[in-house]
Design an enzyme around this catalytic site. Structure first.
Site, PDB file in Angstrom:
ATOM      1  N   ASP A 131       0.838  -1.193   0.000  1.00 15.81           N
ATOM      2  CA  ASP A 131       0.000   0.000   0.000  1.00 15.81           C
ATOM      3  C   ASP A 131       0.879   1.250   0.000  1.00 15.81           C
ATOM      4  OD1 ASP A 131      -2.307   1.499  -0.023  1.00 15.81           O
ATOM      5  OD2 ASP A 131      -2.682   1.324   2.132  1.00 15.81           O
ATOM      6  N   TYR A 133       1.319   5.637  -0.536  1.00 11.23           N
ATOM      7  CA  TYR A 133       0.897   6.828   0.214  1.00 11.23           C
ATOM      8  C   TYR A 133       1.077   7.996  -0.739  1.00 11.23           C
ATOM      9  CZ  TYR A 133       0.690   9.625   4.608  1.00 11.23           C
ATOM     10  OH  TYR A 133       0.356  10.471   5.637  1.00 11.23           O
ATOM     11  N   HIS A 138      -3.718  13.872   0.813  1.00 14.13           N
ATOM     12  CA  HIS A 138      -3.853  12.973   1.971  1.00 14.13           C
ATOM     13  C   HIS A 138      -2.631  13.108   2.883  1.00 14.13           C
ATOM     14  CE1 HIS A 138      -4.811   9.534   4.447  1.00 14.13           C
ATOM     15  NE2 HIS A 138      -3.664   8.964   4.134  1.00 14.13           N
ATOM     16  N   ARG A 147       1.648  16.941  12.834  1.00 14.63           N
ATOM     17  CA  ARG A 147       2.900  17.699  12.975  1.00 14.63           C
ATOM     18  C   ARG A 147       2.757  19.187  12.684  1.00 14.63           C
ATOM     19  NH1 ARG A 147       4.129  13.037  10.372  1.00 14.63           N
ATOM     20  NH2 ARG A 147       3.944  14.039   8.343  1.00 14.63           N
ATOM     21  N   GLU A 204     -10.473   3.864   3.918  1.00 17.49           N
ATOM     22  CA  GLU A 204      -9.566   4.635   3.066  1.00 17.49           C
ATOM     23  C   GLU A 204      -9.968   4.411   1.614  1.00 17.49           C
ATOM     24  OE1 GLU A 204      -5.477   3.745   4.152  1.00 17.49           O
ATOM     25  OE2 GLU A 204      -5.551   5.237   5.762  1.00 17.49           O
ATOM     26  N   GLU A 206      -9.280   4.095  -2.002  1.00 19.70           N
ATOM     27  CA  GLU A 206      -8.060   3.791  -2.749  1.00 19.70           C
ATOM     28  C   GLU A 206      -8.398   3.081  -4.062  1.00 19.70           C
ATOM     29  OE1 GLU A 206      -4.720   2.264  -0.667  1.00 19.70           O
ATOM     30  OE2 GLU A 206      -5.379   2.983   1.296  1.00 19.70           O
ATOM     31  N   ASP A 238      -9.214   0.327   2.245  1.00 14.95           N
ATOM     32  CA  ASP A 238      -8.205  -0.115   3.212  1.00 14.95           C
ATOM     33  C   ASP A 238      -8.715   0.225   4.618  1.00 14.95           C
ATOM     34  OD1 ASP A 238      -5.889  -0.822   4.535  1.00 14.95           O
ATOM     35  OD2 ASP A 238      -4.823   1.018   4.015  1.00 14.95           O
ATOM     36  N   ARG A 242      -7.850   3.536  13.599  1.00 13.15           N
ATOM     37  CA  ARG A 242      -6.938   4.654  13.894  1.00 13.15           C
ATOM     38  C   ARG A 242      -6.399   4.621  15.316  1.00 13.15           C
ATOM     39  NH1 ARG A 242      -5.598   5.639   8.862  1.00 13.15           N
ATOM     40  NH2 ARG A 242      -7.341   6.379   7.598  1.00 13.15           N
ATOM     41  N   GLN A 245      -3.743   2.041  15.423  1.00 15.16           N
ATOM     42  CA  GLN A 245      -2.613   2.566  14.634  1.00 15.16           C
ATOM     43  C   GLN A 245      -1.783   3.567  15.440  1.00 15.16           C
ATOM     44  OE1 GLN A 245      -3.945   4.232  10.906  1.00 15.16           O
ATOM     45  NE2 GLN A 245      -1.878   4.639  10.139  1.00 15.16           N
ATOM     46  N   TYR A 249       2.151   2.291  15.755  1.00 18.48           N
ATOM     47  CA  TYR A 249       2.820   2.475  14.452  1.00 18.48           C
ATOM     48  C   TYR A 249       4.284   2.883  14.524  1.00 18.48           C
ATOM     49  CZ  TYR A 249       2.806   7.629  14.123  1.00 18.48           C
ATOM     50  OH  TYR A 249       3.053   8.953  14.291  1.00 18.48           O
ATOM     51  N   LYS A 258      -4.266  -2.350  10.241  1.00 16.72           N
ATOM     52  CA  LYS A 258      -4.651  -2.467   8.838  1.00 16.72           C
ATOM     53  C   LYS A 258      -4.670  -3.898   8.323  1.00 16.72           C
ATOM     54  CE  LYS A 258      -3.196   2.189   7.584  1.00 16.72           C
ATOM     55  NZ  LYS A 258      -4.202   2.670   6.609  1.00 16.72           N
ATOM     56  N   THR A 262      -9.158  -5.892   4.209  1.00 16.29           N
ATOM     57  CA  THR A 262      -9.043  -4.938   3.111  1.00 16.29           C
ATOM     58  C   THR A 262     -10.005  -5.403   2.022  1.00 16.29           C
ATOM     59  OG1 THR A 262      -6.696  -4.692   3.634  1.00 16.29           O
ATOM     60  CG2 THR A 262      -7.429  -3.826   1.513  1.00 16.29           C
ATOM     61  N   THR A 355      -4.650   6.394   0.274  1.00 15.11           N
ATOM     62  CA  THR A 355      -5.879   7.184   0.292  1.00 15.11           C
ATOM     63  C   THR A 355      -5.801   8.309  -0.735  1.00 15.11           C
ATOM     64  OG1 THR A 355      -6.015   6.746   2.642  1.00 15.11           O
ATOM     65  CG2 THR A 355      -7.438   8.481   1.786  1.00 15.11           C
ATOM     66  N   GLU A 369      -9.726  12.413   7.843  1.00 11.56           N
ATOM     67  CA  GLU A 369      -9.635  13.740   7.237  1.00 11.56           C
ATOM     68  C   GLU A 369     -10.985  14.449   7.192  1.00 11.56           C
ATOM     69  OE1 GLU A 369      -7.556  11.405   4.066  1.00 11.56           O
ATOM     70  OE2 GLU A 369      -6.878  13.425   3.529  1.00 11.56           O
TER      71      GLU A 369
HETATM   72 MN    MN Z   1      -4.098   2.744   2.912  1.00 15.45          MN
END
Ligand code: MN
Length: 420
Positions: A131, A133, A138, A147, A204, A206, A238, A242, A245, A249, A258, A262, A355, A369
């Site tokens: 997968d 990114y 996204h 951040r 997600e 995708e 996907d 959260r 995660q 992660y 994840k 899927t 995503t 989001e």
């Molecule tokens: Mn994904």
């Protein structure tokens, strides 16, 4: 301007499956074993029957049956020359002016199945799944949440297509229920983690592509040859937990958040069918390293839509609209990067986009989001609100390219969440 192709099978203007498309899938009739088919209108064409009857004799498929199987892998291995021959044979055979099949009542009975009377399986045995990114918006949205906008995009992101190796065994076909995962989570103010059902289940939006002919271990695929190894694309959800995660992660990336499920759409839309919907890949800044540069690199203009229906709602509500053009890194760049160190890809491997979010607020491809981490819950008809996906909710992703008087569509990938 080319007029839409005409088949002797009825195809509505807004059907996802006109003669221009002919996507491949594995279907199972009630009274028989799974085999390969293509979709046209609301019908499935049984390729195993056509193959046995000799219609693909000149397509270079070899001696062994290719379509009387429960996965497309053997067909995927053959590569684009064989794919194009089969496509040409089918477009001719299903054309309005071709009598061979049209006027053979007995053969037609064996060849055509109604889509609503068959069960769709996974299109291939998927050995490995990766997968990416690759949507800038996204990455920017998620980076901003965690951040701040200044540091949203990591320094490596503009130089290489970021990805993680996913889990192939838990990929399921559209329609299968999704069990809410249990796992470890830790609230920011908690001293220690606790165990229980995820309270932040997400989707997600995708797309993903299926690998055709393999490359040898140690033998990278140059970007100029990337599309020789790509059969076609599906829609993908996907599913992501959260809260699991967030706790797990660092430092190696997503794991149990994840790997519980899927979902993918059952019909694989070929690159040949998507050819008219190519657009030049927008200029990238900074210019990628040479192994990621192709003269004619492209994105597809494919509209994407996400619908949510809770157990209480009478009809689905559209919660997001995006487009495959919103990918910064192309599928050719993803594939070239995946293999540049020598990694070997196998027929049926699945490489997903990540995503696909666009610049608009309603073009965000995840609850994370859309609700900005739960800060702005979605309002649903009937007064319900959603920060995350609740038990009983059905999530459906659909996608199509709009042609002049016809659509090349993916159908949909749908799944309902059930309790742990
Ligand atoms: Mn994904």
């Amino acid at each position: 301007m080319a007029t839409p192709l005409r088949s002797f099978i009825d195809v509505a203007n807004d059907s996802h499956f006109p003669l221009e498309n002919l996507p491949y899938g594995i279907f199972q009739p009630n009274d028989n074993v799974p085999r390969a088919g293509v979709a046209i209108g609301d019908q499935v064409v049984d390729l195993a029957v056509l193959e046995e009857a000799g219609f693909f004799r000149d397509a270079g498929l070899g001696e062994e049956p290719v379509f009387n199987r429960d996965g497309l892998n053997r067909f995927l291995t053959l590569g684009r020359p064989a794919w194009r021959k089969v496509r040409a044979i089918l477009q001719h055979l299903l054309g309005a002016e071709t009598a061979t099949l049209r006027d053979d009542v007995k053969l037609r009975e064996r060849v055509f199945h109604r889509q609503n009377e068959v069960t769709m399986r996974l299109p291939a045995r998927i050995g490995d799944y990766t997968d990416f990114y690759s949507s800038y918006h996204h990455a920017f949205n998620v980076g901003t949440m965690f951040r701040g906008a200044e540091n949203a995009i990591m320094p490596n992101w503009r130089y290489l297509p970021i990805a993680y190796h996913g889990r192939a065994s838990s990929i399921v076909p559209s329609g299968q229920d999704v069990r809410r995962p249990q796992g470890q989570t830790k609230a920011p103010d908690a001293a220690a983690p606790s165990f229980g059902p995820s309270k932040a289940l997400d989707f997600e939006l995708e797309t993903a592509f299926l690998i055709g002919p393999p490359n040898e271990l140690g033998d990278p695929i140059p970007i100029a040859r990337a599309t020789d190894h790509i059969f076609g694309l599906v829609l993908m959800n996907d599913w992501s937990a959260r809260d699991i995660q967030t706790w797990e992660y660092q430092p190696l990336g997503p794991f149990l958040a994840k790997n519980f499920c899927t979902s993918i759409s059952p019909w694989v839309v070929t690159l040949d069918a998507l050819q008219p919907f190519k657009q030049p890949l927008p200029a990238q800044d900074p210019e990628p390293l040479p192994y990621l540069r192709a003269a004619d690199d492209f994105v597809f203009d494919v509209q994407l839509q996400v619908d949510l229906q809770s157990a209480q709602m009478n009809a689905p509500q559209t919660i997001a609209r995006s487009n495959m053009r919103n990918l910064y890194w192309s599928i050719s760049q993803q594939l070239a990067h995946h293999t540049v160190g020598g990694c070997n890809l196998q027929p049926g491997d699945l490489l997903a986009s990540g995503t696909i979010s666009g610049p608009e607020e309603n073009a965000r491809g995840s609850m994370l989001e859309l609700t900005w981490r739960g800060a702005n819950p979605l309002q649903l008809p009937g007064g319900e609100t959603r920060k995350w996906i609740e038990d009983g909710d059905r999530l459906t992703i659909s996608g199509w390219a709009q042609g002049d008087g016809y659509r090349v569509g993916f159908g949909e990938v749908t799944g309902r969440v059930v309790s742990s």
